[in-house]
Design a protein around this motif. Structure first.
Motif, PDB file in Angstrom:
ATOM      1  N   VAL A  89      -8.389  -1.330  -3.055  1.00 12.32           N
ATOM      2  CA  VAL A  89      -9.011  -0.471  -3.957  1.00 12.32           C
ATOM      3  C   VAL A  89     -10.406  -0.714  -3.743  1.00 12.32           C
ATOM      4  O   VAL A  89     -11.199   0.011  -3.558  1.00 12.32           O
ATOM      5  CB  VAL A  89      -8.701  -0.534  -5.232  1.00 12.32           C
ATOM      6  N   GLU A  90     -10.659  -2.197  -3.692  1.00  9.44           N
ATOM      7  CA  GLU A  90     -12.277  -2.366  -3.944  1.00  9.44           C
ATOM      8  C   GLU A  90     -12.904  -2.789  -2.339  1.00  9.44           C
ATOM      9  O   GLU A  90     -14.022  -2.647  -2.334  1.00  9.44           O
ATOM     10  CB  GLU A  90     -12.394  -3.883  -4.645  1.00  9.44           C
ATOM     11  N   GLU A  91     -12.084  -2.804  -1.563  1.00 13.45           N
ATOM     12  CA  GLU A  91     -12.579  -2.977  -0.043  1.00 13.45           C
ATOM     13  C   GLU A  91     -11.731  -2.046   0.796  1.00 13.45           C
ATOM     14  O   GLU A  91     -10.695  -2.631   1.544  1.00 13.45           O
ATOM     15  CB  GLU A  91     -12.462  -4.208   0.342  1.00 13.45           C
ATOM     16  N   PRO A  92     -11.879  -0.722   0.947  1.00 15.71           N
ATOM     17  CA  PRO A  92     -10.945   0.231   1.637  1.00 15.71           C
ATOM     18  C   PRO A  92     -10.762  -0.214   3.342  1.00 15.71           C
ATOM     19  O   PRO A  92      -9.719   0.110   3.829  1.00 15.71           O
ATOM     20  CB  PRO A  92     -11.609   1.587   1.466  1.00 15.71           C
ATOM     21  N   GLY A  93     -11.906  -0.868   3.810  1.00 19.76           N
ATOM     22  CA  GLY A  93     -11.652  -1.115   4.947  1.00 19.76           C
ATOM     23  C   GLY A  93     -10.476  -2.276   5.199  1.00 19.76           C
ATOM     24  O   GLY A  93     -10.175  -2.424   6.484  1.00 19.76           O
ATOM     25  N   ARG A  94     -10.108  -2.994   4.203  1.00 21.61           N
ATOM     26  CA  ARG A  94      -9.079  -3.922   4.357  1.00 21.61           C
ATOM     27  C   ARG A  94      -7.856  -3.102   4.200  1.00 21.61           C
ATOM     28  O   ARG A  94      -7.398  -2.864   3.152  1.00 21.61           O
ATOM     29  CB  ARG A  94      -9.343  -5.155   3.366  1.00 21.61           C
ATOM     30  N   SER A  95      -7.262  -3.062   5.518  1.00 23.90           N
ATOM     31  CA  SER A  95      -5.965  -2.202   5.382  1.00 23.90           C
ATOM     32  C   SER A  95      -4.986  -2.525   6.302  1.00 23.90           C
ATOM     33  O   SER A  95      -4.852  -3.616   6.929  1.00 23.90           O
ATOM     34  CB  SER A  95      -6.337  -0.545   5.709  1.00 23.90           C
ATOM     35  N   ALA A  96      -3.678  -2.066   5.924  1.00 24.79           N
ATOM     36  CA  ALA A  96      -2.524  -2.463   7.038  1.00 24.79           C
ATOM     37  C   ALA A  96      -1.604  -1.067   7.046  1.00 24.79           C
ATOM     38  O   ALA A  96      -1.658  -0.304   6.359  1.00 24.79           O
ATOM     39  CB  ALA A  96      -1.687  -3.535   6.443  1.00 24.79           C
ATOM     40  N   PHE A  97      -1.079  -1.036   8.296  1.00 27.32           N
ATOM     41  CA  PHE A  97      -0.185   0.163   8.399  1.00 27.32           C
ATOM     42  C   PHE A  97       1.411  -0.081   8.692  1.00 27.32           C
ATOM     43  O   PHE A  97       1.616  -1.339   9.165  1.00 27.32           O
ATOM     44  CB  PHE A  97      -0.615   0.940   9.664  1.00 27.32           C
ATOM     45  N   TRP A  98       2.184   0.543   8.166  1.00 26.92           N
ATOM     46  CA  TRP A  98       3.618   0.278   8.659  1.00 26.92           C
ATOM     47  C   TRP A  98       3.871   1.683   9.358  1.00 26.92           C
ATOM     48  O   TRP A  98       4.567   2.585   8.633  1.00 26.92           O
ATOM     49  CB  TRP A  98       4.452   0.087   7.368  1.00 26.92           C
ATOM     50  N   PRO A  99       3.762   1.884  10.663  1.00 30.53           N
ATOM     51  CA  PRO A  99       4.304   3.256  11.357  1.00 30.53           C
ATOM     52  C   PRO A  99       5.991   3.391  11.573  1.00 30.53           C
ATOM     53  O   PRO A  99       6.459   2.479  11.504  1.00 30.53           O
ATOM     54  CB  PRO A  99       3.763   2.924  12.605  1.00 30.53           C
TER      55      PRO A  99
END
Length: 808
Positions: A89-99
């Motif tokens: 939330v505070e750093e949206p660029g930190r992300s992960a995907f589960w395709p």
């Protein structure tokens, strides 16, 4: 097939196991269904096993925060491939995907649960820990492995099993043992057999280099126990087969909780986002990717005769590309694929056999059309869809609304869009794309327009990548709408800019983006920076971008009066500071300053035209002329100061000559002074470089003015031998920039010598095809061709005379 790969960097999708294994024959509880992620064979086997076992709950490898999003998988508007996206939330660029694709076993398990009203839950380590893990390593991550680590197993467990079976290609082995084999009536047998294989690998290699799996599997065991307490032993678990032996292993609750103690956390949000087949491909960098998502989607989707249907699809694609492919080609390709499968000892033709058949029969041995088949069909460009009811940041909702209103649908294939800025819809599309670029959402990239060079036309290359959803979420901190976010981002960038050129470039981007709210802040920062910046180089860098922005005042209807005022003031500062800044410069600094002089010259031309046009509307036409005259005065000062490097003095003379502010006789006189014996050869060569160098038409100038060519020729032949070696590299650089035809003509003129050439005043240019008077006979010879090209066969006599005048 690859081992579990957690996201190691911002914006990289979290991979999942792609091994196959598991256990369960209906007797052992819970029912562990080990799968290969994105495996159509695993997906079919999972569906059959769930139909046979009818569990009371289905547990799936995935982030528990997504439990609330599971019902959306049953929405009619949900179209895989899609992915679960978690971001801090505070750093949206930190992300992960589960395709998840249509042929992913997890997707099949989710849909089966929704169709049968069975609770489905995700049981992998929460994303709140996954996203924070790279900031702080837990204790379990630092413990040494008790067993040796084999790099091949760490990367790809399937490859080890394939090698043990005598295969050199894990994909081919998987197709033979899973995709092309039936269950033989026992739907649990494949899971039982492959669990034993994975168990043997785990005994030999432990975590296979993934120490993090110890923590993940501890959390999974706790979740399985919790589900058993709620639903009893009638629970099915769908997870990567690599984890099945660890989930089957007996471990105490206390031991599992100890592994989870002290894990770092970060507040996260979760949603569904569209995904693409191309991003499922291993080549895209996704850790659990597959080589042929399009092929796997075909295998999962066709009811029967997959080879025949596949080759028919290939034939259709090649026909669309104007290749001659008939039904006979399809029949022959099917026969060849089946023959190859028999010769290679395979139960059915796989992708290798069908590809070989397509190459031989439909592509005539060429890999060029085969590459198209691989790109469009084997990999594919399918883009998933997510319903509007899915959670999304407000900025994403506004972007979706604008995309629909402007009919700019996100597509995975790159396409070019031509925009006519005179049309309101196209102008709005342009503003949207420019605003997204300001927000670092690179959906569109400007391209060179092939149809027109007018400022009313723009060309964009559009391609939607799934990672752009992360960029949109990241940009959501600036505002809830695209306009508000772009305005806030531009204001923040202006305040944070370190160099004056950065602010002018930002102003140049704000105008086509249509950000009237940001312009006052950007203009104020620009004026403050320009007033404080004493570096003429910085001012000269900033001026061209600022002046280029003025052109948007016509087509886009943007008010650029404030911008024009700042540009004029900046130009005046350049005029005052340029002469002293050009004194006593080294070679490299002089070259850089010459580029600044060229840039300012072009900017002054645009600024003068714009100022004259605006003041002409008000009844005065002196503004633009005054700016150009002041610039010409600066160039005269530069051309006459001995302290200014030769390359700048030569360029100043050339610019004055091109603008008609300096007579040719005066230019020849200045060149003669520079090329006199009293001038150092190096300085003279630099002056020549500035005057006729850079490929800026200087060669044609020498071709048509033999006085200047004679001066250069006489000076060059008089350079002392000891100085010639020093000036040769500079002269070679000067003349090598000319086009071959220009160099050839100059060489011919020099070969003839000054006596044969004569003077320009007496005998013309001396160049074939040029003379002091018009050659009316040659001019009249082109009239029939011009009339044909222009469609002027019916010209009246008066019009014909006008055309003759133009031709001459």
């Amino acid at each position: 097939m690859a081992g579990d790969e957690e996201a190691q960097s911002v914006g990289v999708g979290v991979g999942v196991d792609v091994a196959v294994g598991g256990g369960g024959d209906g007797g052992e509880r819970p029912l562990l269904l080990g799968v290969r992620h994105h495996g159509p064979g695993s997906a079919r086997a999972v569906r059959a096993a769930l139909e046979a076992a009818r569990p009371r709950a289905v547990l799936i490898e995935g982030p528990p925060e997504a439990d609330a999003l599971i019902p959306l998988a049953g929405d009619e508007e949900m179209r895989p491939p899609v992915a679960l996206l978690a971001h801090a939330v505070e750093e949206p660029g930190r992300s992960a995907f589960w395709p998840l694709a249509e042929f992913s076993p997890e997707w099949v398990a989710i849909r089966w649960s929704l169709e049968h009203g069975v609770p489905a839950r995700f049981i992998d380590l929460p994303a709140t820990h996954t996203l924070a893990w790279d900031k702080e390593e837990p204790a379990a991550e630092k413990e040494p492995l008790p067993q040796p680590v084999d790099e091949a197993v760490r990367v790809d467990p399937l490859a080890v099993l394939a090698e043990a079976a005598g295969y050199d290609d894990p994909e081919r082995w998987w197709e033979d043992v899973v995709e092309h084999r039936g269950t033989g009536g026992d739907v649990f047998a494949p899971f039982t057999v492959l669990e034993e294989a994975m168990g043997a690998l785990r005994e030999a290699y432990g975590t296979g280099g993934h120490e993090r799996d110890l923590v993940r599997e501890a959390y999974m065991r706790l979740q399985v126990r919790a589900a058993q307490r709620e639903f009893g032993d009638d629970v099915a678990v769908v997870c990567g087969a690599w984890h099945v032996p660890a989930l089957r292993r007996k471990a105490t609750v206390a031991a599992d909780r100890a592994l989870l103690k002290g894990l770092p956390k970060v507040k996260t949000d979760m949603t569904w986002v569209p995904w693409t087949h191309r991003r499922l491909a291993r080549a895209s960098g996704y850790g659990a990717g597959i080589d042929s998502p399009g092929w796997y989607g075909h295998l999962f989707g066709v009811p029967d005769r997959p080879v025949e249907r596949w080759l028919t699809k290939v034939a259709g694609l090649l026909r669309e590309e104007d290749r001659i492919v008939s039904s006979a080609h399809v029949i022959e390709a099917v026969r060849l694929a089946e023959t190859l499968a028999v010769m290679r000892g395979r139960p059915l033709p796989g992708l290798t056999e069908t590809t070989d058949a397509v190459r031989a029969v439909m592509c005539e041995g060429s890999d060029v059309p085969l590459a198209l088949v691989h790109d469009r069909l084997v990999v594919g460009d399918v883009l998933g869809e997510v319903p509007e009811s899915a959670p999304a940041v407000p900025l994403q909702r506004d972007l979706t609304r604008l995309q629909r209103r402007l009919r700019l649908k996100p597509e995975p294939l790159e396409r070019e869009v031509e925009l006519d800025l005179r049309k309101e819809t196209d102008a709005e599309r342009s503003r949207l794309l420019h605003r997204l670029r300001l927000l670092r959402v690179a959906w569109g990239e400007p391209a060179a327009s092939r149809g027109s060079t007018g400022t009313f036309r723009e060309t964009w290359r559009l391609r939607w990548e799934p990672e752009l959803s992360v960029r949109v979420a990241e940009a959501g901190v600036w505002g809830t709408t695209v306009l508000a976010a772009a305005t806030a981002k531009a204001e923040a960038d202006a305040v944070a800019a370190q160099a004056l050129a950065e602010v002018t470039a930002l102003a140049e981007r704000c105008l086509p983006a249509g950000l009237p709210g940001a312009l006052p802040v950007v203009m104020r920062v620009l004026a403050d920076r320009a007033a404080l910046d004493t570096d003429v180089g910085h001012l000269a860098q900033a001026l061209p971008a600022l002046v280029r922005s003025l052109r948007y005042g016509d087509v886009r209807g943007t008010d650029t009066k404030a911008l024009a005022g700042v540009a004029t003031g900046l130009a005046e500062r350049v005029f005052v500071g340029l002469p002293p800044a050009c004194a006593a410069l080294g070679t490299e600094a002089a070259e850089e300053m010459r580029r600044h002089v060229d840039a300012v010259h072009g900017a002054v031309g645009l600024l003068g035209e714009g100022t004259a046009a605006r003041q002409g509307d008000e009844g005065s036409g002196q503004g633009g002329t005054g700016i150009r005259e002041r610039w010409h005065s600066v160039l005269r000062v530069l051309s006459g100061r001995d302290t200014v490097p030769g390359v700048i003095r030569g360029r100043a003379v050339r610019l004055l000559l091109d603008d008609g502010a300096l007579a040719q006789d005066e230019a020849a006189r200045l060149m003669g002074l520079v090329l006199s014996p009293g001038t150092a050869p190096g300085d003279a060569a630099a002056w020549i470089e500035g005057f006729v160098g850079g490929g800026s038409g200087g060669g044609m100038l020498l071709v048509h003015d033999e006085r200047l060519l004679g001066l250069v020729d006489a000076w060059l032949t008089g350079v002392p031998a000891e100085a010639f070696t020093d000036v040769l590299p500079l002269l070679r650089r000067t003349f090598s920039a000319y086009e071959p035809g220009v160099r050839r003509t100059l060489g011919e003129l020099v070969r003839r010598g000054p006596g044969a050439r004569g003077s320009a005043a007496a005998v013309g240019s001396g160049t074939p095809g040029y003379a002091t008077d018009l050659d009316t006979e040659r001019a009249d010879a082109v009239l029939p061709v011009l009339r044909l090209l222009l469609g002027l066969d019916d010209l009246a006599d008066g019009d014909t005379n006008d055309l003759v005048g133009v031709t001459r």
